[in-house]
Design a protein around this motif. Structure first.
Motif, mmCIF file in Angstrom:
data_model
loop_
_atom_site.group_PDB
_atom_site.id
_atom_site.type_symbol
_atom_site.label_atom_id
_atom_site.label_comp_id
_atom_site.label_asym_id
_atom_site.label_seq_id
_atom_site.Cartn_x
_atom_site.Cartn_y
_atom_site.Cartn_z
ATOM 1 N N GLN A 21 -7.998 6.686 25.843
ATOM 2 C CA GLN A 21 -9.350 5.864 25.837
ATOM 3 C C GLN A 21 -9.988 5.765 24.397
ATOM 4 O O GLN A 21 -10.523 4.759 23.999
ATOM 5 N N LYS A 24 -8.374 2.957 22.666
ATOM 6 C CA LYS A 24 -8.935 1.745 23.066
ATOM 7 C C LYS A 24 -10.041 1.484 22.468
ATOM 8 O O LYS A 24 -10.408 0.342 22.193
ATOM 9 N N VAL A 25 -10.827 2.493 22.347
ATOM 10 C CA VAL A 25 -12.396 2.065 21.555
ATOM 11 C C VAL A 25 -12.045 1.612 20.228
ATOM 12 O O VAL A 25 -12.833 0.855 19.746
ATOM 13 N N ALA A 28 -10.955 -1.870 19.934
ATOM 14 C CA ALA A 28 -12.219 -2.588 20.342
ATOM 15 C C ALA A 28 -13.063 -2.506 19.201
ATOM 16 O O ALA A 28 -13.715 -3.589 18.941
ATOM 17 N N GLN A 88 -17.418 -5.584 25.400
ATOM 18 C CA GLN A 88 -16.136 -4.879 25.661
ATOM 19 C C GLN A 88 -15.776 -3.634 24.998
ATOM 20 O O GLN A 88 -15.544 -2.599 25.596
ATOM 21 N N LEU A 89 -16.406 -3.461 23.912
ATOM 22 C CA LEU A 89 -16.603 -1.953 23.184
ATOM 23 C C LEU A 89 -17.654 -1.315 23.879
ATOM 24 O O LEU A 89 -17.095 -0.138 24.095
ATOM 25 N N GLU A 92 -15.785 0.134 27.075
ATOM 26 C CA GLU A 92 -15.017 1.116 26.484
ATOM 27 C C GLU A 92 -15.338 2.365 26.000
ATOM 28 O O GLU A 92 -14.979 3.447 26.242
ATOM 29 N N LYS A 95 -16.536 4.080 29.039
ATOM 30 C CA LYS A 95 -15.337 4.669 29.822
ATOM 31 C C LYS A 95 -14.864 6.166 29.098
ATOM 32 O O LYS A 95 -14.668 7.178 29.627
ATOM 33 N N MET A 96 -15.064 6.184 27.566
ATOM 34 C CA MET A 96 -14.640 7.164 26.975
ATOM 35 C C MET A 96 -15.503 8.372 27.103
ATOM 36 O O MET A 96 -15.182 9.568 27.120
#
Length: 149
Positions: A21, A24-25, A28, A88-89, A92, A95-96
């Motif tokens: 994650q 992914k961050v 993003a 989207q960031l 993410e 989620k993190m």
């Protein structure tokens, strides 16, 4: 016997999820930065075009106007793209944070279990020493009784 956490595989899995994650961050964030750079370049093109229009032949003003209009439309499109990437960031990042919370919960649980394990080890060791002390006391007492007889 060393401490062994029974949920270690789950903890490792959650740590891996957190690291994925985090990647992914980062991706993003890089996309948002790239979109902001595109916006800056477009704004610089607008400024350069306006400056070029001042020195251009008056017969080319219509072409400059059309090009500047195109650049403003492009600026609006780029801003919309940046906003979408920022949303989207944010998703993410949420989620993190959730992944980090899950890891922290298991790490706390592991630490509590470790402390309980250490307490049990100490109590077992004390019990063993206590039993050794009791047996030694009875042996000494029996030896004294035998000596007195």
């Amino acid at each position: 016997m060393p401490f062994r956490y029974r949920l270690q595989k789950v903890l490792d899995f959650r740590i891996n999820q957190k690291e994925e994650q985090r990647q992914k961050v980062q991706k993003a964030q890089m996309a948002v930065n790239k979109a902001e750079d595109d916006i800056r370049r477009n704004n610089q093109s607008i400024v350069d075009t306006k400056n070029g229009m001042r020195t251009a032949d008056p017969s080319l003003y219509e072409y400059y106007d059309n090009y500047i209009k195109h650049l403003y439309e492009e600026a609006e499109r780029l801003e919309k793209v940046r906003q979408d990437l920022q949303k989207q960031l944010d998703i993410e990042l949420q989620k993190m944070v959730k992944c980090e919370q899950n890891v922290k919960v298991l790490e706390k649980h592991k630490e509590k279990n470790r402390e309980l394990y250490l307490q049990e080890e100490k109590s077992a060791e004390l019990k063993q020493f206590s039993e050794l002390g009791v047996t030694r006391f009875f042996r000494q007492k029996q030896e004294k009784n035998q000596e007195q007889e």
